[in-house]
Design a protein around this motif. Structure first.
Motif, mmCIF file in Angstrom:
data_model
loop_
_atom_site.group_PDB
_atom_site.id
_atom_site.type_symbol
_atom_site.label_atom_id
_atom_site.label_comp_id
_atom_site.label_asym_id
_atom_site.label_seq_id
_atom_site.Cartn_x
_atom_site.Cartn_y
_atom_site.Cartn_z
ATOM 1 N N LYS A 1 0.825 -1.208 0.000
ATOM 2 C CA LYS A 1 0.000 0.000 0.000
ATOM 3 C C LYS A 1 0.861 1.260 0.000
ATOM 4 O O LYS A 1 0.561 2.237 -0.714
ATOM 5 C CB LYS A 1 -0.951 -0.003 1.199
ATOM 6 C CG LYS A 1 -1.996 -1.118 1.164
ATOM 7 C CD LYS A 1 -2.906 -0.986 -0.047
ATOM 8 C CE LYS A 1 -4.019 -2.021 -0.019
ATOM 9 N NZ LYS A 1 -4.893 -1.928 -1.227
ATOM 10 N N TYR A 2 1.935 1.273 0.789
ATOM 11 C CA TYR A 2 2.839 2.420 0.786
ATOM 12 C C TYR A 2 3.517 2.583 -0.571
ATOM 13 O O TYR A 2 3.758 3.702 -1.024
ATOM 14 C CB TYR A 2 3.913 2.267 1.865
ATOM 15 C CG TYR A 2 3.561 2.872 3.201
ATOM 16 C CD1 TYR A 2 3.146 4.193 3.315
ATOM 17 C CD2 TYR A 2 3.683 2.125 4.373
ATOM 18 C CE1 TYR A 2 2.838 4.752 4.544
ATOM 19 C CE2 TYR A 2 3.379 2.676 5.610
ATOM 20 C CZ TYR A 2 2.963 3.988 5.693
ATOM 21 O OH TYR A 2 2.660 4.542 6.909
ATOM 22 N N SER A 3 3.840 1.471 -1.231
ATOM 23 C CA SER A 3 4.525 1.568 -2.518
ATOM 24 C C SER A 3 3.660 2.264 -3.554
ATOM 25 O O SER A 3 4.169 2.907 -4.473
ATOM 26 C CB SER A 3 4.924 0.169 -3.013
ATOM 27 O OG SER A 3 3.815 -0.558 -3.509
ATOM 28 N N ARG A 4 2.338 2.155 -3.402
ATOM 29 C CA ARG A 4 1.423 2.836 -4.312
ATOM 30 C C ARG A 4 1.125 4.260 -3.838
ATOM 31 O O ARG A 4 0.879 5.147 -4.649
ATOM 32 C CB ARG A 4 0.109 2.056 -4.425
ATOM 33 C CG ARG A 4 0.264 0.615 -4.899
ATOM 34 C CD ARG A 4 0.931 0.506 -6.271
ATOM 35 N NE ARG A 4 0.946 -0.861 -6.764
ATOM 36 C CZ ARG A 4 1.972 -1.714 -6.634
ATOM 37 N NH1 ARG A 4 3.081 -1.317 -6.016
ATOM 38 N NH2 ARG A 4 1.904 -2.931 -7.127
ATOM 39 N N ALA A 5 1.147 4.455 -2.538
ATOM 40 C CA ALA A 5 0.794 5.759 -1.973
ATOM 41 C C ALA A 5 1.936 6.767 -2.049
ATOM 42 O O ALA A 5 1.692 7.982 -1.960
ATOM 43 C CB ALA A 5 0.366 5.596 -0.517
ATOM 44 N N LEU A 6 3.169 6.267 -2.193
ATOM 45 C CA LEU A 6 4.347 7.146 -2.151
ATOM 46 C C LEU A 6 5.135 7.062 -3.454
ATOM 47 O O LEU A 6 6.230 6.496 -3.506
ATOM 48 C CB LEU A 6 5.232 6.766 -0.965
ATOM 49 C CG LEU A 6 4.593 6.817 0.425
ATOM 50 C CD1 LEU A 6 5.548 6.286 1.477
ATOM 51 C CD2 LEU A 6 4.152 8.245 0.761
ATOM 52 N N PRO A 7 4.608 7.605 -4.541
ATOM 53 C CA PRO A 7 5.358 7.585 -5.794
ATOM 54 C C PRO A 7 6.680 8.329 -5.644
ATOM 55 O O PRO A 7 6.761 9.352 -4.962
ATOM 56 C CB PRO A 7 4.422 8.307 -6.774
ATOM 57 C CG PRO A 7 3.483 9.093 -5.927
ATOM 58 C CD PRO A 7 3.323 8.311 -4.668
ATOM 59 N N GLY A 8 7.710 7.781 -6.250
ATOM 60 C CA GLY A 8 9.032 8.384 -6.136
ATOM 61 C C GLY A 8 9.855 7.831 -4.994
ATOM 62 O O GLY A 8 11.050 8.112 -4.888
ATOM 63 N N ILE A 9 9.224 7.042 -4.108
ATOM 64 C CA ILE A 9 9.929 6.380 -3.011
ATOM 65 C C ILE A 9 9.807 4.874 -3.223
ATOM 66 O O ILE A 9 8.702 4.363 -3.399
ATOM 67 C CB ILE A 9 9.338 6.776 -1.641
ATOM 68 C CG1 ILE A 9 9.439 8.286 -1.425
ATOM 69 C CG2 ILE A 9 10.038 6.024 -0.511
ATOM 70 C CD1 ILE A 9 8.780 8.782 -0.146
ATOM 71 N N LEU A 10 10.934 4.182 -3.242
ATOM 72 C CA LEU A 10 10.903 2.733 -3.428
ATOM 73 C C LEU A 10 10.646 2.072 -2.077
ATOM 74 O O LEU A 10 11.458 2.187 -1.156
ATOM 75 C CB LEU A 10 12.220 2.238 -4.025
ATOM 76 C CG LEU A 10 12.621 2.848 -5.371
ATOM 77 C CD1 LEU A 10 13.896 2.196 -5.891
ATOM 78 C CD2 LEU A 10 11.501 2.714 -6.389
ATOM 79 N N VAL A 11 9.505 1.390 -1.956
ATOM 80 C CA VAL A 11 9.090 0.776 -0.692
ATOM 81 C C VAL A 11 8.989 -0.729 -0.900
ATOM 82 O O VAL A 11 8.168 -1.196 -1.697
ATOM 83 C CB VAL A 11 7.735 1.327 -0.212
ATOM 84 C CG1 VAL A 11 7.401 0.774 1.173
ATOM 85 C CG2 VAL A 11 7.733 2.850 -0.208
ATOM 86 N N ASN A 12 9.803 -1.486 -0.207
ATOM 87 C CA ASN A 12 9.842 -2.935 -0.386
ATOM 88 C C ASN A 12 9.949 -3.644 0.962
ATOM 89 O O ASN A 12 10.339 -3.040 1.972
ATOM 90 C CB ASN A 12 11.044 -3.317 -1.252
ATOM 91 C CG ASN A 12 10.911 -2.813 -2.673
ATOM 92 O OD1 ASN A 12 10.166 -3.360 -3.466
ATOM 93 N ND2 ASN A 12 11.638 -1.747 -2.997
ATOM 94 N N ALA A 13 9.616 -4.926 0.954
ATOM 95 C CA ALA A 13 9.700 -5.751 2.162
ATOM 96 C C ALA A 13 10.799 -6.790 2.002
ATOM 97 O O ALA A 13 10.972 -7.366 0.919
ATOM 98 C CB ALA A 13 8.367 -6.446 2.425
ATOM 99 N N ALA A 14 11.515 -7.034 3.078
ATOM 100 C CA ALA A 14 12.597 -8.018 3.090
ATOM 101 C C ALA A 14 12.297 -9.108 4.103
ATOM 102 O O ALA A 14 11.843 -8.829 5.216
ATOM 103 C CB ALA A 14 13.926 -7.352 3.452
#
Length: 232
Positions: free
Chosen positions: A170-183
């Motif tokens: 959800k954050y990855s879609r809400a924050l364009p320009g910021i790469l949000v990933n899970a490890a």
């Protein structure tokens, strides 16, 4: 330009090793720690900065963000690592209050910290957010490996990681320009599992370091371990 990086829960285990490796990679690293004494000792040993940060304390999170803004003006990489495994019991013996406390740290803690630091991440030209999740929260892995025994995988911990992975998407879609990933660190030897893990902390931080150092054309909204994508 320096890469300013904050690792929550950075005074021990996977957080500490992530901080060490990212400093080695040339980042200016800050570790967040809720215990001031342990935080000071770890920061001195690693040669990194320290921010007092209890992810369950909104006022403290806001104060940490204000301090990073005052001292650095931005944040380039946020590693949401802080988590607890405080409810080790079958679901039918778990109280709602105990469940709420675990979710407050493992899920809402990430929400608090990320939201507090989004304005600073937006000041960066290459912002990255890495949420430390786990394959134990994967539907596919749970079904495939029959992870239903609470003595093997505590259910509330697994549930918190399932929710964290979705929060990442959800954050990855809400924050364009910021790469949000899970490890997913994998089954790594830490205090969280009473040092029963089969991987070293260095192996357990491979995916975190990879996602924290992605190029500008890197992915967003993914869930990976040290070997590649994790099935959800």
């Amino acid at each position: 330009m320096d890469t300013i990086t904050l690792v929550t829960g950075g005074n021990k285990g996977i957080g500490r090793e992530s901080a060490r490796r990212l400093k080695e990679a040339g980042h200016t690293v800050l570790i967040g720690a809720r215990d001031p004494g342990r935080g000071r000792a770890a920061a001195a040993d690693l040669g990194v900065g320290l921010v007092h940060l209890d992810v369950t304390d909104q006022a403290g999170v806001d104060a940490a963000a204000a301090r990073v803004r005052a001292e650095h003006g931005r944040l380039d990489v946020l590693v949401n690592n802080a988590a607890v495994n405080s409810v080790v019991a079958p679901l039918e013996l778990t109280s709602a209050a105990d469940a709420a406390a675990l979710l407050d740290a493992n899920l809402l803690g990430v929400l608090r910290v990320t939201n507090a630091f989004v304005p600073l991440l937006r000041e960066s030209r290459h912002a990255r957010v890495v949420n430390v999740s786990s394959t134990v929260g994967s539907f596919a892995a749970t079904l495939e490996h029959e992870m239903f025994d609470w003595q093997v995988v505590p259910p509330l911990y697994a549930i918190s990681k399932t929710a964290l992975t979705m929060l990442t998407v959800k954050y990855s879609r809400a924050l364009p320009g910021i790469l949000v990933n899970a490890a997913d660190p994998g089954y790594t030897e830490t205090d969280l599992n009473e040092h029963r893990g089969t991987q070293t902390v260095t192996e357990g931080t491979d995916a975190i370091v990879h996602l924290a150092t992605l190029g500008d054309d890197g992915p967003t909204g993914t869930f990976v371990d040290r070997h590649g994508p994790v099935a959800w």
